[in-house]
Design a protein around this motif. Structure first.
Motif, PDB file in Angstrom:
ATOM      1  N   THR A 141     113.341  64.507  40.718  1.00 27.72           N
ATOM      2  CA  THR A 141     111.911  64.582  40.428  1.00 27.72           C
ATOM      3  C   THR A 141     111.127  65.033  41.656  1.00 27.72           C
ATOM      4  O   THR A 141     111.477  64.706  42.770  1.00 27.72           O
ATOM      5  CB  THR A 141     111.385  63.191  40.026  1.00 27.72           C
ATOM      6  N   ALA A 142     110.101  65.801  41.420  1.00 28.16           N
ATOM      7  CA  ALA A 142     109.211  66.179  42.527  1.00 28.16           C
ATOM      8  C   ALA A 142     107.860  66.560  41.982  1.00 28.16           C
ATOM      9  O   ALA A 142     107.731  66.977  40.850  1.00 28.16           O
ATOM     10  CB  ALA A 142     109.780  67.355  43.281  1.00 28.16           C
ATOM     11  N   CYS A 143     106.861  66.367  42.780  1.00 27.47           N
ATOM     12  CA  CYS A 143     105.527  66.824  42.424  1.00 27.47           C
ATOM     13  C   CYS A 143     105.034  67.678  43.575  1.00 27.47           C
ATOM     14  O   CYS A 143     105.257  67.355  44.720  1.00 27.47           O
ATOM     15  CB  CYS A 143     104.581  65.659  42.225  1.00 27.47           C
ATOM     16  N   ALA A 144     104.409  68.748  43.301  1.00 31.67           N
ATOM     17  CA  ALA A 144     103.925  69.614  44.375  1.00 31.67           C
ATOM     18  C   ALA A 144     102.552  70.136  44.004  1.00 31.67           C
ATOM     19  O   ALA A 144     102.290  70.413  42.848  1.00 31.67           O
ATOM     20  CB  ALA A 144     104.882  70.771  44.558  1.00 31.67           C
ATOM     21  N   VAL A 145     101.708  70.249  45.041  1.00 32.40           N
ATOM     22  CA  VAL A 145     100.423  70.886  44.817  1.00 32.40           C
ATOM     23  C   VAL A 145     100.647  72.359  45.103  1.00 32.40           C
ATOM     24  O   VAL A 145     101.120  72.731  46.178  1.00 32.40           O
ATOM     25  CB  VAL A 145      99.357  70.309  45.776  1.00 32.40           C
ATOM     26  N   ARG A 146     100.361  73.183  44.141  1.00 32.50           N
ATOM     27  CA  ARG A 146     100.611  74.614  44.346  1.00 32.50           C
ATOM     28  C   ARG A 146      99.344  75.397  44.011  1.00 32.50           C
ATOM     29  O   ARG A 146      98.490  74.904  43.260  1.00 32.50           O
ATOM     30  CB  ARG A 146     101.804  75.071  43.510  1.00 32.50           C
ATOM     31  N   PRO A 147      99.212  76.588  44.568  1.00 31.89           N
ATOM     32  CA  PRO A 147      98.022  77.405  44.288  1.00 31.89           C
ATOM     33  C   PRO A 147      97.877  77.652  42.786  1.00 31.89           C
ATOM     34  O   PRO A 147      98.882  77.721  42.068  1.00 31.89           O
ATOM     35  CB  PRO A 147      98.308  78.716  45.017  1.00 31.89           C
ATOM     36  N   ALA A 148      96.620  77.811  42.347  1.00 33.59           N
ATOM     37  CA  ALA A 148      96.354  77.963  40.910  1.00 33.59           C
ATOM     38  C   ALA A 148      97.086  79.165  40.321  1.00 33.59           C
ATOM     39  O   ALA A 148      97.586  79.106  39.195  1.00 33.59           O
ATOM     40  CB  ALA A 148      94.855  78.102  40.678  1.00 33.59           C
ATOM     41  N   THR A 149      97.158  80.246  41.085  1.00 31.39           N
ATOM     42  CA  THR A 149      97.822  81.446  40.537  1.00 31.39           C
ATOM     43  C   THR A 149      99.318  81.195  40.332  1.00 31.39           C
ATOM     44  O   THR A 149      99.913  81.661  39.361  1.00 31.39           O
ATOM     45  CB  THR A 149      97.650  82.666  41.470  1.00 31.39           C
ATOM     46  N   GLU A 150      99.904  80.450  41.277  1.00 31.33           N
ATOM     47  CA  GLU A 150     101.328  80.135  41.124  1.00 31.33           C
ATOM     48  C   GLU A 150     101.522  79.179  39.946  1.00 31.33           C
ATOM     49  O   GLU A 150     102.467  79.334  39.162  1.00 31.33           O
ATOM     50  CB  GLU A 150     101.895  79.505  42.400  1.00 31.33           C
ATOM     51  N   LEU A 200     106.148  86.862  38.054  1.00 32.42           N
ATOM     52  CA  LEU A 200     107.356  86.681  38.867  1.00 32.42           C
ATOM     53  C   LEU A 200     107.011  86.837  40.350  1.00 32.42           C
ATOM     54  O   LEU A 200     107.472  86.062  41.191  1.00 32.42           O
ATOM     55  CB  LEU A 200     108.430  87.699  38.457  1.00 32.42           C
ATOM     56  N   ASP A 201     106.190  87.844  40.653  1.00 27.64           N
ATOM     57  CA  ASP A 201     105.774  88.051  42.054  1.00 27.64           C
ATOM     58  C   ASP A 201     105.067  86.813  42.600  1.00 27.64           C
ATOM     59  O   ASP A 201     105.263  86.425  43.750  1.00 27.64           O
ATOM     60  CB  ASP A 201     104.828  89.261  42.156  1.00 27.64           C
ATOM     61  N   LYS A 202     104.250  86.189  41.755  1.00 28.69           N
ATOM     62  CA  LYS A 202     103.431  85.069  42.249  1.00 28.69           C
ATOM     63  C   LYS A 202     104.239  83.797  42.499  1.00 28.69           C
ATOM     64  O   LYS A 202     103.779  82.905  43.198  1.00 28.69           O
ATOM     65  CB  LYS A 202     102.286  84.790  41.270  1.00 28.69           C
ATOM     66  N   VAL A 203     105.426  83.697  41.907  1.00 33.69           N
ATOM     67  CA  VAL A 203     106.261  82.530  42.229  1.00 33.69           C
ATOM     68  C   VAL A 203     107.303  82.874  43.300  1.00 33.69           C
ATOM     69  O   VAL A 203     108.200  82.087  43.577  1.00 33.69           O
ATOM     70  CB  VAL A 203     106.969  81.932  40.977  1.00 33.69           C
ATOM     71  N   GLY A 204     107.153  84.051  43.904  1.00 30.11           N
ATOM     72  CA  GLY A 204     108.010  84.398  45.034  1.00 30.11           C
ATOM     73  C   GLY A 204     109.194  85.275  44.678  1.00 30.11           C
ATOM     74  O   GLY A 204     110.087  85.485  45.494  1.00 30.11           O
ATOM     75  N   LEU A 205     109.208  85.776  43.448  1.00 28.12           N
ATOM     76  CA  LEU A 205     110.282  86.701  43.062  1.00 28.12           C
ATOM     77  C   LEU A 205     109.743  88.121  43.085  1.00 28.12           C
ATOM     78  O   LEU A 205     108.541  88.323  43.247  1.00 28.12           O
ATOM     79  CB  LEU A 205     110.764  86.369  41.644  1.00 28.12           C
ATOM     80  N   SER A 206     110.623  89.073  42.890  1.00 21.48           N
ATOM     81  CA  SER A 206     110.156  90.447  42.768  1.00 21.48           C
ATOM     82  C   SER A 206     110.279  90.865  41.307  1.00 21.48           C
ATOM     83  O   SER A 206     111.389  90.939  40.770  1.00 21.48           O
ATOM     84  CB  SER A 206     111.004  91.377  43.650  1.00 21.48           C
ATOM     85  N   GLY A 207     109.124  91.127  40.683  1.00 19.88           N
ATOM     86  CA  GLY A 207     109.144  91.573  39.291  1.00 19.88           C
ATOM     87  C   GLY A 207     109.928  92.856  39.133  1.00 19.88           C
ATOM     88  O   GLY A 207     110.669  93.039  38.162  1.00 19.88           O
ATOM     89  N   ALA A 208     109.779  93.743  40.130  1.00 16.57           N
ATOM     90  CA  ALA A 208     110.492  95.025  40.049  1.00 16.57           C
ATOM     91  C   ALA A 208     111.995  94.822  40.153  1.00 16.57           C
ATOM     92  O   ALA A 208     112.769  95.462  39.443  1.00 16.57           O
ATOM     93  CB  ALA A 208     110.005  95.952  41.157  1.00 16.57           C
ATOM     94  N   ASP A 209     112.421  93.915  41.045  1.00 20.69           N
ATOM     95  CA  ASP A 209     113.858  93.657  41.180  1.00 20.69           C
ATOM     96  C   ASP A 209     114.416  93.078  39.884  1.00 20.69           C
ATOM     97  O   ASP A 209     115.528  93.410  39.465  1.00 20.69           O
ATOM     98  CB  ASP A 209     114.139  92.687  42.335  1.00 20.69           C
TER      99      ASP A 209
END
Lengths: 215, 245
Positions: free
Chosen positions: B5-14, B191-200
């Motif tokens: 379990t974990a809770c994280a505060v993350r930016p609204a866009t993410e 995908l880009d906003k969670v740290g992935l590459s949409g293009a990849d």
């Protein structure tokens, strides 16, 4: 006969060959300047023939293709051996091969264009093997070639893609081929060539995808 | 499967992006389960294994839902419904036509290609969402197993009839890629906003899909050409900022 007679190209074919003459002329200039061994006799013969058939840019200048064609020519012009190998030797030669092959297999073109296309294929064949050999010799491993490829080719692929809609507007109905079809064949040939050069297929496909997505 | 379990505060866009992506994962798995169940109804001899596949897909959805809950992620059902509606429509039509092969192509090639491409990529950022790595890794292994089964079925079914398969694949794939390839374009920015590459991810989907066609008998250049042809209109829409569906 082909080398001296003026062929009866129709309007669309005249436009097509005007564009191809511009790119083939640039390729030869770049080879003569940066990689003289690729300035083959067959390449020179092709350009002499095209200059004879379509000596001016008149067919192109009044069309919507003029600007994107000039943009692509500008990004494909460079001063280094490495850039010429990647842009001309790898990228645009594969594109040319795709177009000439398509002309060969497409009954919508006149016999004159079929004949010119055959000369284009012969010119491509005259440098293909040597180009691949030079790329490996000058750049190195598949991974190093991949790095050079992605560093150098992106603006060229983007400019090529920008031509797409205009090409469809002028050629799609007339010759029954769409830009998507052409790009499909071009990418298939490029991926295949990249694998032959030792590049990792998945990386090449991901790179081409991101570039075509405009990222 | 036990999840940490974990809770994280993350930016609204993410937060918005991961809600949408997890929505697609959770509800996409339910659609996958539905497709296997429909396939099981059409070919009795394969019903036991296809029902098992359906249960596995439903289990993936349950794992993802549980992992979302533990990470303060709210899977976005409305977004997922919007993306998956066109796929469900196609699936229902293939079922009405009693075309087991069409459902196999939609599921084995298109739906699984999207899932595999995104799950594979997601593993690299899964550490940001504790408990997700193990469930996505397990789901990925099982999706690959499902694809292997479908490939084996299609190879046997279309043995010595590659042209028939080509015609089927082109017909089904053009609709299917418009749908799932379109979804890939629509989620690229998330995908880009969670740290992935949409293009990849899109590249991985295209390449994975091409390789599947090759495994069933397409020659490499023909397979690549076929896939690029289908994706080009989607790329253009993406570049113009248009929704693909």
């Amino acid at each position: 006969m082909l080398s001296t007679a003026t062929l009866q190209l129709n309007e669309s074919e005249t436009l097509l060959w005007t564009i191809l003459r511009s790119f083939e002329t640039l390729a030869l200039q770049q080879y003569e300047k940066n990689i003289s061994s690729l300035a083959t006799t067959q390449k020179k013969e092709l350009i002499n023939l095209l200059v004879l058939q379509v000596p001016t840019n008149a067919a192109l200048e009044s069309t919507s293709l003029n600007q994107p064609v000039n943009d692509l020519l500008a990004v494909a012009t460079n001063d280094s051996e490495l850039d010429s190998l990647i842009i001309q030797g790898l990228l645009l030669e594969v594109l040319g091969q795709t177009i000439y092959q398509n002309i060969k297999e497409n009954d919508n073109f006149t016999v004159y264009t079929h004949n010119l296309g055959a000369v284009g294929l012969k010119a491509r064949e005259s440098i293909k093997e040597n180009t691949h050999k030079l790329i490996v010799e000058k750049i190195g491993s598949g991974d190093q070639i991949y790095q050079a490829f992605i560093n150098i080719s992106r603006p060229v692929i983007k400019s090529l893609d920008a031509l797409g809609e205009n090409l469809d507007q002028h050629f799609s109905e007339k010759f029954n081929i769409s830009f998507s079809d052409l790009m499909g064949e071009f990418v298939a040939e490029l991926v295949s060539t990249s694998i032959e050069l030792g590049m990792e297929r998945r990386k090449v496909v991901a790179y081409l995808t991101s570039t075509l997505m405009g990222i | 499967m036990q999840l940490s379990t974990a809770c994280a505060v993350r930016p609204a866009t993410e937060q918005e992006s991961i809600n949408k992506l997890m929505g697609l994962a959770v509800f996409g798995e339910k659609v996958a389960a539905k497709i296997y169940l429909l396939m099981s109804e059409l070919k009795e001899e394969y019903a036991p294994i296809l029902t098992k596949f359906a249960q596995m897909e439903a289990q993936h959805g349950a794992w993802f839902m549980e992992a979302s809950r533990k990470n303060d992620i709210e899977p976005d059902k409305e977004f997922a419904d919007n993306e998956l509606g066109y796929l469900i429509y196609q699936v229902d039509n293939h079922f009405k036509a009693r075309s087991f092969e069409s459902l196999a192509v939609v599921q084995g090639f298109i739906v699984e290609s999207l899932a595999i491409a995104t799950y594979e990529s997601f593993l690299s950022v899964a550490h940001k969402y504790p408990g997700t790595h193990e469930v996505f890794k397990k789901a990925l292994e099982e999706e690959n197993y499902h694809v292997d089964w479908i490939l084996r079925y299609l190879r046997l079914r279309f043995f010595d009839a590659e042209e028939d398969f080509r015609v089927l694949a082109e017909r089904v794939n053009i609709q299917g890629i418009d749908c799932m390839g379109g979804t890939m374009m629509n989620i690229a920015d998330y995908l880009d906003k969670v740290g992935l590459s949409g293009a990849d991810c899109a590249g991985a989907m295209m390449d994975g899909y091409t390789q599947l066609l090759e495994k069933v008998g397409f020659e490499q250049k023909k397979a690549t050409k076929h896939v690029v042809n289908m994706f080009m209109p989607l790329f253009h829409k993406y570049r113009r900022g248009e929704k693909t569906k």
